[in-house]
Structures are given as structure tokens and as C-alpha cells.
Design an enzyme around this catalytic site. Structure first.
Site, PDB file in Angstrom:
ATOM      1  N   GLY A  24      51.244  50.966  71.898  1.00 16.96           N
ATOM      2  CA  GLY A  24      50.287  51.073  70.791  1.00 16.96           C
ATOM      3  C   GLY A  24      48.894  50.745  71.285  1.00 16.96           C
ATOM      4  N   ALA A  25      47.929  51.595  70.938  1.00 19.94           N
ATOM      5  CA  ALA A  25      46.554  51.342  71.387  1.00 19.94           C
ATOM      6  C   ALA A  25      45.596  51.389  70.201  1.00 19.94           C
ATOM      7  CB  ALA A  25      46.159  52.347  72.466  1.00 19.94           C
ATOM      8  N   ASN A 125      52.339  41.926  61.879  1.00 21.48           N
ATOM      9  CA  ASN A 125      52.371  41.158  60.642  1.00 21.48           C
ATOM     10  C   ASN A 125      53.715  41.384  59.983  1.00 21.48           C
ATOM     11  OD1 ASN A 125      49.796  39.986  60.407  1.00 21.48           O
ATOM     12  ND2 ASN A 125      48.923  41.979  59.877  1.00 21.48           N
ATOM     13  N   LYS A 206      52.685  33.072  57.444  1.00 14.03           N
ATOM     14  CA  LYS A 206      51.679  34.126  57.574  1.00 14.03           C
ATOM     15  C   LYS A 206      52.009  35.275  56.631  1.00 14.03           C
ATOM     16  CE  LYS A 206      48.126  36.287  59.367  1.00 14.03           C
ATOM     17  NZ  LYS A 206      48.241  37.431  60.206  1.00 14.03           N
ATOM     18  N   ASN A 210      49.626  36.890  53.821  1.00 14.08           N
ATOM     19  CA  ASN A 210      49.322  38.329  53.732  1.00 14.08           C
ATOM     20  C   ASN A 210      49.722  38.886  52.370  1.00 14.08           C
ATOM     21  OD1 ASN A 210      49.997  38.564  57.167  1.00 14.08           O
ATOM     22  ND2 ASN A 210      48.056  39.119  56.280  1.00 14.08           N
ATOM     23  N   ASN A 224      37.327  39.637  51.975  1.00 14.08           N
ATOM     24  CA  ASN A 224      38.224  38.512  51.693  1.00 14.08           C
ATOM     25  C   ASN A 224      37.553  37.448  50.819  1.00 14.08           C
ATOM     26  OD1 ASN A 224      39.990  39.833  53.321  1.00 14.08           O
ATOM     27  ND2 ASN A 224      40.025  38.327  54.966  1.00 14.08           N
ATOM     28  N   SER A 277      43.048  43.876  56.777  1.00 13.62           N
ATOM     29  CA  SER A 277      43.591  45.023  57.502  1.00 13.62           C
ATOM     30  C   SER A 277      44.076  46.097  56.524  1.00 13.62           C
ATOM     31  CB  SER A 277      44.732  44.572  58.420  1.00 13.62           C
ATOM     32  OG  SER A 277      45.715  43.883  57.680  1.00 13.62           O
TER      33      SER A 277
HETATM   34  O1  KPL Z   1      45.736  38.789  58.340  1.00 16.77           O
HETATM   35  C1  KPL Z   1      44.865  39.188  57.600  1.00 16.77           C
HETATM   36  C2  KPL Z   1      44.710  40.654  57.487  1.00 16.77           C
HETATM   37  O2  KPL Z   1      43.636  41.136  57.144  1.00 16.77           O
HETATM   38  O3  KPL Z   1      45.706  41.339  57.755  1.00 16.77           O
HETATM   39  C3  KPL Z   1      44.043  38.221  56.803  1.00 16.77           C
HETATM   40  C4  KPL Z   1      44.625  36.828  56.939  1.00 16.77           C
HETATM   41  C5  KPL Z   1      44.025  38.614  55.356  1.00 16.77           C
HETATM   42  C6  KPL Z   1      42.646  38.107  57.332  1.00 16.77           C
HETATM   43  O4  KPL Z   1      41.874  39.239  57.090  1.00 16.77           O
END
Ligand code: KPL
Length: 324
Positions: A24-25, A125, A206, A210, A224, A277
Site C-alpha cells: 500500500g502506498a 484503524n 483507538k 474513531n 476535529n 481520515s
Molecule cells: O484517527 C483519527 C482519524 O482521523 O482517523 C483521529 C483520531 C480522528 C484524528 O484525526
């Protein structure tokens, strides 16, 4: 802006040095490839791109704007799963930076190139991917990194390291648990990597963060920090955190997330200027990871009859944004 620093070309195969393949790039792949090569110029790093066309289109180098504004330009060889399979190339170290939805298919494709001793590090994530990868490769050296670094792509192979945070690296399988020395083969100083004996609680925490933040930034179409400035968003955030906390307390496989709102508030303050993200994906018309966040949480909750109306609504609203 200062001219880019060019990292010297990679050495020829050097049996004494690890050879990393990076699957992945996107923003994270470009960030990690560049930092890894800067950290250890005598090691080799090869990019694994989607297919032969992507390899043909690849410009031959990655440019990274580092967190201090300086530019780094690094040349990397690139390949793709087809080529690796045909040539039977063995992979010793694999950093998986592709989107969560592509991890299991990527690892399945490359399975014949991997050996149980291959170190495989997941950077995604969410949680579903980690659990699925562990099921697919139970006897392999499988690790996960939970990270708090911000990165985004200006355009293909041009990344920006937007915020320096910390990383926690831990084992997902018992074979990996026996090799915490992997931390020495990663850019631990620049990326602030800490070995974490128990990585799953961190991944769950985490994941909870998210689930609380990412979808709401899409619904309120804001950075954010603005989730804390708007009254309606703030109220919504409070209720969502309460629902997530309750779900994680009652789901048998989960780690509870006490005081979630307080931590989420802190993350929002620290990343106030960030575009999450998920909002970045929506704005670029790309597939988001919402199915890995609120979508997955709803799947887990509903499978044991726990109601999750706020998370379901976030999942549906964000999904609808992309289909209209
Ligand atoms: O991990 C994040 C993301 O944007 O995926 C956070 C913690 C919301 C930071 O932007």
C-alpha cells in the site's frame, strides 16, 4: 520551501540487513517507507502496489513533507502481488499500510510469499482486520501498530506528515510475542514507537475513539476541533460516547472504554485542526473506513441483541453520503 533532501539509492541485497516490503502506498505507506529508509539507509524497502499498471505509472520516488516542513525525496523499487507470485519472491518483513478493507485479500494473495517467520505488521484503524488476519495466519509473526500520527496525500506518492504522535507496537500471535526485538528494525525514534505487551486493549480504545469522532466530523462536515465548538455536535458527541461506552462494557469480546468522552475531548483538542481520515475520504469521493468503525461496532452489538441506534445512524448517514 527548502529543496528536498535526497536519500541515497538503496544498496544491493544485503543479507545482514532487513528487507521490508510495504503493502500500500497511500499516505501511511509513503510516510513509513520514507521514514524507514531515512532511519536505516543500508536496509532495503520495496513498495507493493496494486497491479502491474500501478507499477508502470509509479514515478520511481516518494516525496514526503516532514513534520518540520523539510522535504525528503526517496527512490524505492516497486512491485505488485502478481510479480511477486510469479517470481516466487520470499518476503521477510511486511508492513501492511493499505486500507482495512484490502488487508485480508492482500495477505491471502501474498500467502505463498510469506513464511511463518515473516514479520507482518498491521497499521490499520479498526479491529476487524486484525482479528481476521490472526485467523488467516495464526502461526505467523503478526503484529499491530496503534498510531497517533497524522498524514495525508497531496497527490499520488506526495505525502505530508501532518502531526507527530506516538505508536504502540504489540504482538497479535504467540510467535510474534516471542520477538519484541522487532522494534529495533523500525524507525522507533522518529515515529516514537513503544513496545506494548498487550496491544488489543489499545486497539479497542483507538477503535472507540474513531467510532466517536470520525463519523461525526462527516455529519457536521467539520475539522476535529469544531466538534467541540458547536453545541449540537457537542451534545451528539456526548450521547455517542455514552452509547459506545455502554456497548464496550457489555460486549463479551470487548475491552471497556471508561471515561471515553474525556479522552475523546483531549484527542479533539490535540488534533483540532485535523480533517479526520473519514472526512478526507468523503471529500475525495473515496471509500471510507466507516464500516470498520461504527459499522463493525453495530455488527458486534446486534449479533448479541444490544441496541446501538446512534452508531447505526452514524454508519447509515456516512454511507449514504458516498452513494449520493
Ligand atoms: O484517527 C483519527 C482519524 O482521523 O482517523 C483521529 C483520531 C480522528 C484524528 O484525526
Amino acid at each position: 520551501m527548502s529543496p528536498p533532501v535526497h536519500i541515497p539509492p538503496q544498496p544491493a541485497a544485503n543479507p545482514g540487513q532487513p528487507h521490508w516490503h510495504i503493502l500500500g502506498a497511500g499516505a501511511m505507506g509513503c510516510l513509513w517507507a520514507s521514514i524507514m529508509q531515512q532511519h536505516a539507509p543500508s536496509q532495503r524497502t520495496t513498495l507493493i502496489l496494486r497491479d502491474r499498471q500501478a507499477v508502470t505509472d509509479y514515478p520511481g520516488a516518494i516525496e514526503l513533507q516532514q513534520a518540520d516542513g523539510s522535504m525528503l525525496r526517496t527512490r524505492f523499487p516497486a512491485t505488485c502481488p502478481d510479480e511477486l507470485i510469479v517470481t516466487g519472491t520470499g518476503i521477510d518483513n511486511l508492513l501492511v499500510t493499505c486500507k482495512a478493507a484490502d488487508v485480508v485479500s492482500g495477505l491471502s494473495l501474498l500467502k505463498s510469499n510469506l513464511a511463518p517467520s515473516t514479520r507482518i505488521v498491521l497499521l490499520q484503524n479498526g479491529l476487524r482486520t486484525h482479528l481476521q488476519a490472526r485467523e488467516l495466519l495464526p502461526d505467523f509473526s503478526l503484529y499491530a501498530i496503534s498510531l497517533k500520527h497524522g498524514a495525508w496525500l497531496r497527490r499520488a506518492y506526495r505525502a505530508v506528515h501532518a502531526g507527530i504522535g506516538e505508536c504502540w507496537l504489540g504482538a497479535l500471535t504467540s510467535r510474534a510475542r516471542k520477538d519484541p526485538g522487532i522494534v529495533d528494525h523500525l524507525p522507533s525514534r522518529t515515529m516514537n514507537i513503544h513496545w506494548q505487551a498487550q496491544i488489543l486493549p489499545r486497539l479497542w480504545r483507538k477503535f472507540a475513539i474513531n467510532c466517536a469522532i470520525n463519523g461525526l466530523t462527516v455529519i457536521y462536515d467539520c475539522r476535529n476541533g469544531q466538534l467541540l465548538d458547536r453545541r449540537d455536535a457537542q451534545q451528539h458527541l456526548r450521547s455517542v460516547c455514552a452509547e459506545i461506552e455502554n456497548l464496550l462494557t457489555n460486549l463479551p469480546q470487548a475491552y471497556p472504554a471508561p471515561d471515553l468522552l474525556a479522552e475523546v475531548t483531549q484527542v479533539l483538542q490535540l488534533t483540532a485542526a485535523n480533517i479526520s481520515s473519514t472526512l478526507q475520504d468523503v471529500r475525495r469521493g473515496r471509500q471510507t473506513e466507516i464500516a470498520e468503525f461504527n459499522g463493525y461496532l453495530c455488527e458486534l452489538a446486534e449479533s448479541v441483541g444490544l441496541p446501538c441506534p446512534l452508531n447505526r445512524s452514524i454508519f447509515e448517514q456516512v454511507t449514504a453520503q458516498l452513494s449520493c
